[in-house]
Design a protein around this motif. Sequence first.
Motif, PDB file in Angstrom:
ATOM      1  N   SER A  93       5.837 -22.920 -49.501  1.00  0.00           N
ATOM      2  CA  SER A  93       7.095 -23.703 -50.911  1.00  0.00           C
ATOM      3  C   SER A  93       8.591 -23.171 -50.099  1.00  0.00           C
ATOM      4  CB  SER A  93       7.305 -24.790 -51.603  1.00  0.00           C
ATOM      5  OG  SER A  93       8.358 -24.864 -51.847  1.00  0.00           O
ATOM      6  N   ALA A  94       8.411 -21.836 -50.496  1.00  0.00           N
ATOM      7  CA  ALA A  94       9.783 -20.815 -49.884  1.00  0.00           C
ATOM      8  C   ALA A  94       9.870 -20.536 -48.380  1.00  0.00           C
ATOM      9  CB  ALA A  94       9.019 -19.512 -50.487  1.00  0.00           C
ATOM     10  N   MET A  95       8.260 -20.498 -47.509  1.00  0.00           N
ATOM     11  CA  MET A  95       8.589 -20.322 -46.618  1.00  0.00           C
ATOM     12  C   MET A  95       9.143 -21.396 -45.678  1.00  0.00           C
ATOM     13  SD  MET A  95       4.885 -19.909 -43.845  1.00  0.00           S
ATOM     14  CE  MET A  95       4.930 -22.001 -44.786  1.00  0.00           C
ATOM     15  N   LEU A  96       8.463 -22.073 -46.315  1.00  0.00           N
ATOM     16  CA  LEU A  96       9.472 -23.736 -45.310  1.00  0.00           C
ATOM     17  C   LEU A  96      10.980 -24.082 -45.935  1.00  0.00           C
ATOM     18  CD1 LEU A  96       6.569 -26.042 -46.273  1.00  0.00           C
ATOM     19  CD2 LEU A  96       7.506 -25.203 -43.943  1.00  0.00           C
ATOM     20  N   GLU A  97      11.192 -23.229 -47.060  1.00  0.00           N
ATOM     21  CA  GLU A  97      12.810 -23.341 -46.720  1.00  0.00           C
ATOM     22  C   GLU A  97      13.538 -22.152 -46.931  1.00  0.00           C
ATOM     23  OE1 GLU A  97      13.184 -24.673 -51.039  1.00  0.00           O
ATOM     24  OE2 GLU A  97      10.872 -25.700 -51.109  1.00  0.00           O
ATOM     25  N   PHE A  98      12.972 -21.046 -46.429  1.00  0.00           N
ATOM     26  CA  PHE A  98      13.383 -19.270 -46.753  1.00  0.00           C
ATOM     27  C   PHE A  98      14.084 -19.371 -47.238  1.00  0.00           C
ATOM     28  CE2 PHE A  98      13.998 -22.254 -42.036  1.00  0.00           C
ATOM     29  CZ  PHE A  98      12.927 -21.405 -41.091  1.00  0.00           C
ATOM     30  N   ASP A  99      13.332 -19.533 -48.598  1.00  0.00           N
ATOM     31  CA  ASP A  99      14.281 -19.102 -49.710  1.00  0.00           C
ATOM     32  C   ASP A  99      12.910 -17.506 -50.422  1.00  0.00           C
ATOM     33  OD1 ASP A  99      14.917 -18.704 -52.549  1.00  0.00           O
ATOM     34  OD2 ASP A  99      14.295 -21.308 -52.450  1.00  0.00           O
ATOM     35  N   GLY A 107      -0.915 -19.044 -40.117  1.00  0.00           N
ATOM     36  CA  GLY A 107      -1.407 -18.816 -38.942  1.00  0.00           C
ATOM     37  C   GLY A 107      -2.073 -20.438 -37.728  1.00  0.00           C
ATOM     38  N   VAL A 108      -2.668 -20.419 -38.407  1.00  0.00           N
ATOM     39  CA  VAL A 108      -3.089 -22.285 -37.970  1.00  0.00           C
ATOM     40  C   VAL A 108      -2.161 -22.589 -38.132  1.00  0.00           C
ATOM     41  CG1 VAL A 108      -4.251 -24.283 -38.537  1.00  0.00           C
ATOM     42  CG2 VAL A 108      -5.172 -21.861 -39.040  1.00  0.00           C
ATOM     43  N   LEU A 109      -0.658 -23.556 -38.902  1.00  0.00           N
ATOM     44  CA  LEU A 109       0.180 -24.480 -38.924  1.00  0.00           C
ATOM     45  C   LEU A 109       1.271 -23.970 -37.549  1.00  0.00           C
ATOM     46  CD1 LEU A 109       0.949 -24.435 -42.762  1.00  0.00           C
ATOM     47  CD2 LEU A 109      -0.031 -26.138 -41.349  1.00  0.00           C
ATOM     48  N   TRP A 110       1.124 -22.603 -37.708  1.00  0.00           N
ATOM     49  CA  TRP A 110       2.125 -22.439 -35.931  1.00  0.00           C
ATOM     50  C   TRP A 110       1.369 -22.722 -35.019  1.00  0.00           C
ATOM     51  CZ3 TRP A 110       3.701 -15.881 -35.237  1.00  0.00           C
ATOM     52  CH2 TRP A 110       3.956 -15.962 -33.692  1.00  0.00           C
ATOM     53  N   HIS A 111       0.252 -22.660 -34.899  1.00  0.00           N
ATOM     54  CA  HIS A 111      -0.849 -22.729 -33.163  1.00  0.00           C
ATOM     55  C   HIS A 111      -0.623 -24.141 -32.839  1.00  0.00           C
ATOM     56  CE1 HIS A 111      -1.799 -18.620 -31.679  1.00  0.00           C
ATOM     57  NE2 HIS A 111      -1.708 -18.072 -33.225  1.00  0.00           N
ATOM     58  N   HIS A 166       8.793 -19.800 -39.495  1.00  0.00           N
ATOM     59  CA  HIS A 166       7.997 -19.809 -41.058  1.00  0.00           C
ATOM     60  C   HIS A 166       7.850 -18.964 -40.929  1.00  0.00           C
ATOM     61  CE1 HIS A 166       9.649 -24.200 -40.597  1.00  0.00           C
ATOM     62  NE2 HIS A 166      10.555 -23.458 -41.446  1.00  0.00           N
ATOM     63  N   GLU A 167       6.740 -18.459 -40.168  1.00  0.00           N
ATOM     64  CA  GLU A 167       5.775 -17.149 -40.297  1.00  0.00           C
ATOM     65  C   GLU A 167       5.873 -16.202 -39.760  1.00  0.00           C
ATOM     66  OE1 GLU A 167       2.156 -14.879 -38.724  1.00  0.00           O
ATOM     67  OE2 GLU A 167       4.331 -15.396 -37.802  1.00  0.00           O
ATOM     68  N   HIS A 168       7.390 -15.857 -39.086  1.00  0.00           N
ATOM     69  CA  HIS A 168       7.625 -14.130 -39.113  1.00  0.00           C
ATOM     70  C   HIS A 168       8.280 -13.795 -40.514  1.00  0.00           C
ATOM     71  CE1 HIS A 168       6.886 -13.583 -35.233  1.00  0.00           C
ATOM     72  NE2 HIS A 168       7.498 -14.032 -34.661  1.00  0.00           N
ATOM     73  N   PHE A 169       8.668 -15.070 -41.692  1.00  0.00           N
ATOM     74  CA  PHE A 169      10.200 -14.857 -42.380  1.00  0.00           C
ATOM     75  C   PHE A 169       8.769 -14.515 -43.366  1.00  0.00           C
ATOM     76  CE2 PHE A 169      10.146 -16.843 -46.832  1.00  0.00           C
ATOM     77  CZ  PHE A 169      11.635 -16.452 -47.062  1.00  0.00           C
TER      78      PHE A 169
END
Length: 296
Positions: free
Chosen positions: A98-104, A137-141, A149-152
């Motif tokens: 959730s934190a990833m998706l919100e950049f929180d 990684g899977v979600l990004w690909h 999101h992945e980088h964050f």
Amino acid sequence: MVKTEFSIKDLENLSSVKAHTIRIWEKRYHLLEPDRTDTNIRKYDLESLKKLLNITYLYKAGYKISKLAGMTPAQIQSLIKEDMEIHAATYGLEMFKSAMLEFDGQKFDETLKNLLEKKSYSDVYSKIFVPLLNKTGVLWHIGSIDPSHEHFISEKIKHSLILETAKLKKQIVEKDFPIFILYLPSSEIHEISLLYAHYELVSNGFPTLYLGPNIPIESLKHVQKQMPNAVFVSYFTIQPETENLKSYIDSFQEQVGSKNELWILGNRVRTFETKHKNIKLFEAIDHFKNHLKKSF
């Protein structure tokens, strides 16, 4: 542009709840209220995704969907905090996601703080961060999340590794151990696993020198001159290429020398074999950790 609109397939990929089940929950419990395109295709905003992730966590923890559907967001958050005591790993995965998706960043930090009150950092890394990174990684690909999101989340995990290692550094007492020099080879940029190896070395009381990514072999010679008994540690994820592993090790033997050990972890060495006694290969981080405890 950062992704803020999601298909039902994205929701399935992110929550691990089948699209068919999501549709049933919408129809029977009015769980989500998606917008529709001109062709009647569902589309969901970030708030809908966050709600589904929270409810999915509690549903997997054993709560009935009929009960969860009638709860307010505040009640759901309260229930999640209560349940964290029992299902810490699942809690961590969902909250970090959730934190990833919100950049929180604050949510990431608070979640980690809560987990470290109950678990060691090593447990958090192996049982939560590793599965999270694999899933990310899977979600990004497949396009369900944006590269940002992945980088964050990767940078937050790297930062936490650096902070936790720095705390341990203050506790190291001088012992008669060799110094471990950690580096990544040229063109290798996947640093998180090396940072964790560094954390494990420091947590076991070993002196270290962390050089980081993209270090050519010829640069290691300069370090070796000042630290002749050093043990070099590296992590090969994508570099060197499999067909170049032998030549890389031969170059190390020639330029640094066989008197210094080189410990290599990572995907690239899982099926590789070497006759050099100073080269040690580790298929998994647990093998590396066990070797540390047995060797010194």
